[in-house]
Structures are given as C-alpha cells and as structure tokens.
Design a protein around this motif. Structure first.
Motif, PDB file in Angstrom:
ATOM      1  N   LEU A 178       0.845  -1.191   0.000  1.00  0.00           N
ATOM      2  CA  LEU A 178       0.000   0.000   0.000  1.00  0.00           C
ATOM      3  C   LEU A 178       0.878   1.238   0.000  1.00  0.00           C
ATOM      4  O   LEU A 178       1.767   1.392   0.844  1.00  0.00           O
ATOM      5  N   HIS A 211       0.821   5.738  -0.947  1.00  0.00           N
ATOM      6  CA  HIS A 211      -0.065   6.893  -1.105  1.00  0.00           C
ATOM      7  C   HIS A 211      -0.636   6.924  -2.519  1.00  0.00           C
ATOM      8  O   HIS A 211      -1.829   7.187  -2.706  1.00  0.00           O
ATOM      9  N   LEU A 229      -3.789   4.910  -3.136  1.00  0.00           N
ATOM     10  CA  LEU A 229      -5.015   5.558  -2.674  1.00  0.00           C
ATOM     11  C   LEU A 229      -5.378   6.744  -3.556  1.00  0.00           C
ATOM     12  O   LEU A 229      -6.551   6.982  -3.859  1.00  0.00           O
ATOM     13  N   TRP A 278      -6.961   5.302  -6.707  1.00  0.00           N
ATOM     14  CA  TRP A 278      -8.338   4.871  -6.458  1.00  0.00           C
ATOM     15  C   TRP A 278      -9.273   6.074  -6.345  1.00  0.00           C
ATOM     16  O   TRP A 278     -10.387   6.056  -6.850  1.00  0.00           O
ATOM     17  N   HIS A 279      -8.801   7.116  -5.674  1.00  0.00           N
ATOM     18  CA  HIS A 279      -9.631   8.305  -5.484  1.00  0.00           C
ATOM     19  C   HIS A 279      -9.934   8.979  -6.821  1.00  0.00           C
ATOM     20  O   HIS A 279     -11.074   9.402  -7.074  1.00  0.00           O
ATOM     21  N   PHE A 286      -8.491   3.572   9.034  1.00  0.00           N
ATOM     22  CA  PHE A 286      -8.583   4.476   7.886  1.00  0.00           C
ATOM     23  C   PHE A 286      -9.744   5.445   8.043  1.00  0.00           C
ATOM     24  O   PHE A 286      -9.598   6.650   7.788  1.00  0.00           O
ATOM     25  N   ASN A 308     -14.259   8.297   1.379  1.00  0.00           N
ATOM     26  CA  ASN A 308     -13.527   7.558   2.399  1.00  0.00           C
ATOM     27  C   ASN A 308     -14.156   6.199   2.714  1.00  0.00           C
ATOM     28  O   ASN A 308     -13.429   5.226   2.931  1.00  0.00           O
ATOM     29  N   LEU A 313     -13.317   3.766  -0.174  1.00  0.00           N
ATOM     30  CA  LEU A 313     -11.894   3.435  -0.157  1.00  0.00           C
ATOM     31  C   LEU A 313     -11.550   2.572   1.061  1.00  0.00           C
ATOM     32  O   LEU A 313     -10.738   1.645   0.976  1.00  0.00           O
ATOM     33  N   LEU A 366      -9.902  -1.132   1.063  1.00  0.00           N
ATOM     34  CA  LEU A 366      -8.717  -1.509   1.825  1.00  0.00           C
ATOM     35  C   LEU A 366      -8.962  -2.786   2.626  1.00  0.00           C
ATOM     36  O   LEU A 366      -8.065  -3.630   2.763  1.00  0.00           O
TER      37      LEU A 366
END
Length: 374
Positions: A113, A115, A118, A121-122, A202, A212, A215, A219
């Motif tokens: 994982l 940054h 993420l 994905w965002h 998270f 959030n 995501l 995760l």
C-alpha cells in the motif's frame, strides 16, 4: 468530545485476540470452500462469474453511500477494464470509475500500500465530481472534517477527523502499519483482525474530502486478499449494506475509544456472512449453467426472456415468486399465451408451481443446495 485520535496511545488499538480466534479459523475454512466451489465453474464461465460478483460489490459499496448505479453500465465497464470482449452497453462516468477501482483492487491486491495507490483509487472513483476541491490527493482544507446529520442550524456531530495538516503524517503511519501487518510483513496479523482494524483506522483518519467509506472498504478487501493470497470476491459491501445502520453506529462508537474488541467481533461476523453469501452465489451460478444445459433448446423466445429476467434477480428470485401478471408485463404477450407458456415450463420441469388461481406463483426449478456442487 474525545475522539480516538486525540486519546493517549493512538493509534494502538486494544482488543481481545482470544475472542477472535474462532472467527479467524472459520474464515480460513470458508475461504477454502469458496475456492473449491469456484473450481466447479468452467474456465469460460469464470469470467462472467467474476463480472457478476465484482459488479454486485461495486453497486453495493456505492449504495452504502446513497448512490444508485446502473448495473449494466458497471458490468460493461468491468468487461473493458478486465480486457474481456466488450458489449454494446454505454459506460457512464460514475459507473466506469467505480468499476475501474474494483478491478485495480482485484488485480493489485498483493502490492504494497502506497499513497499513490489511494490517490489512484480516489481519481478513479471521483474524477467525475466537479464539486470537490481536491481529487487524487489528501484533503487540504482548513475547516474541520466532520460527519454530521440533522438540521443545518443544529447538526449532530457523529465524528470529527484529524485536521488536514495531520493527514499526511497519519497516512504515512497508516501505510507503514498496513504493510508491516501483511502475512509477509514484520508484524503479521490474522486476516479478520487486520481487515477490521484497517477499515476502522482508515475511517478514523478520513484522509479525503469524499469517498472515504468506499476506499476504506476497498482496503479491507485488499487486506483480506493479501491474507489468503488471492482476491476474495466476497460480498463484503453487500453484507454491510444490509446492516448499514449497525455499521455506522459501531463505527461512531469505536471512533471514541481505542478498545475495539466489539467492533472486530462485529466485523468478523460480517465477513463470515459475506463469505456464505458468496458461496451461495457461486452455487447459484453453477446451478444456472446446469439449468440452461437441461432446458436451453426447449425454450421459446418469450420463455427465455422471462427466465433470463428471473436469473437477474439472483438467488432470492422474485419476491413472492413469479406471477402470471409478471409474465405478461415482461413478455407483452396475451393472457392465453402466457398461460400456455407457464404450463409448458412446469411440464418440462423448468418451473415449480405453488398456490392456486390468482395466488399461483412460479419459481425456477434449480438446486439451491451449495453442498451439491462440492
């Protein structure tokens, strides 16, 4: 209000590991059962099974946040991102984004994982949203990140996340924790414990302006997949959506404490339920193939259309069963023809019939017993 991230010891969550041992064992056993069931699906059919399972999760993780997606558009996008033969159904931006993220989670489950994971994905999930200030990066706004409900002038604050200035260091620590607790890491954790902690941890940082929840569930899926060494394809979002009220209540409760045993037990029960839902769906998929093997050449166009529509309802089928009125609406045929078609399907063993006269209902005559495929 003392939120968990303000408490001494954050983010060292406390829990009773012994209370989770039986759940962890059941998870590993059920993972093997799902793998065994999937092996009964022919290789060409596995791609369609994967599409159906991924699309349902994409639909439900969005439904938890109040977004209703177009299933056919999601499936069309999934086919394209998985490199399968595309269909003619148009891909819409919102559906395309969540489908792309689901495939990225699925295909890159073993990756560390980072940054950028993420951020990617965002961007996939929210690139269509023109109202967000920041897409593909952690939030930067000065105002507090709060989860609120109720009246605008008298809101109820359910949670307040760390200020934006703390997000990057918090996420540095989160990513390091996620990576070191994987099976190959320096401090491996059991599957359900790690997934439950990863989600709560998270959500407590709440690093993005929006997205959030989706995501965080991605995760949890990544975490579970890493622990069993393959994509899980379990119905996690589907099962959480069914328990959405309890889900939000327990998240809120455990964002005020570092003692999270009750959260982990609830999350473990959700994952085990999700595994059973997936096992039932795999069994349904196999029995659907067997049904068509028996009856494909025996159906007229009207009957085939209705049966395809019934299969789209999934293992639960039409609520209360298929009625003659349903058949009329789907086919647009006459009542006399519908009566003949339905009687023919019963005589061929494709349908079972219950009730009398206007209470007569029809169901697909398939074996729902998952054990019969193992």
């Amino acid at each position: 209000m003392a939120w968990n991230w303000t408490l001494p010891g954050w983010p060292d969550f406390r829990y009773d590991a012994s209370a989770l041992e039986s759940f962890e064992q059941k998870f590993l056993l059920s993972s093997g059962e799902i793998l065994g069931a999937v092996h009964h699906v022919s290789q060409p059919a596995r791609e369609q099974l994967r599409i159906e399972l991924l699309s349902e999760e994409a639909m439900q993780t969005s439904a938890i946040e109040g977004e209703i997606l177009d299933r056919l558009s999601v499936q069309s996008s999934l086919r394209r991102h998985l490199g399968l033969a595309p269909d003619s159904y148009p891909s819409k931006p919102r559906e395309q984004g969540v489908a792309e993220m689901m495939v990225d989670v699925y295909s890159g489950f073993a990756d560390l994982l980072r940054h950028e994971t993420l951020f990617r994905w965002h961007r996939m999930l929210l690139s269509h949203d023109r109202q967000l200030e920041t897409i593909g990066a952690y939030r930067q706004h000065a105002e507090a990140m709060q989860i609120v409900s109720g009246r605008f002038d008298r809101p109820t604050i359910h949670f307040e996340a760390p200020p934006s200035a703390r997000v990057m260091p918090e996420m540095e620590r989160y990513a390091a924790w996620f990576n070191k607790t994987r099976p190959e890491g320096t401090e491996p954790l059991p599957a359900l414990t790690r997934a439950g902690l990863s989600h709560l941890y998270f959500e407590s940082i709440h690093p993005f302006e929006d997205g959030n929840g989706r995501l965080g569930r991605a995760l949890a899926e990544k975490s579970l997949a890493q622990n069993i060494g393959q994509p899980t394809l379990i119905a996690l979002a589907f099962t959480i959506e069914k328990e959405r009220k309890a889900y939000y209540a327990l998240l809120e409760q455990h964002q005020k404490t570092l003692d999270v045993t009750a959260w982990l037990i609830w999350f473990a029960e959700i994952v085990l339920t999700a595994q059973q839902v997936t096992l039932d769906r795999v069994g349904f998929f196999i029995n659907k193939a067997r049904f068509y093997d028996r009856h494909r050449d025996q159906l007229n166009a009207r009957q085939a259309k209705v049966i395809a529509r019934m299969f789209r309802e999934g293992p639960g089928g039409f609520k209360g069963g298929l009625s003659a009125e349903n058949y009329l609406k789907i086919t647009g045929t006459s009542r006399a023809t519908a009566t003949r078609d339905l009687q023919d399907l019963v005589e061929k063993g494709a349908f079972s019939r219950t009730g009398e006269r206007r209470h007569t209902r029809y169901g697909l005559n398939i074996d729902q017993d998952v054990e019969s495929i193992q």
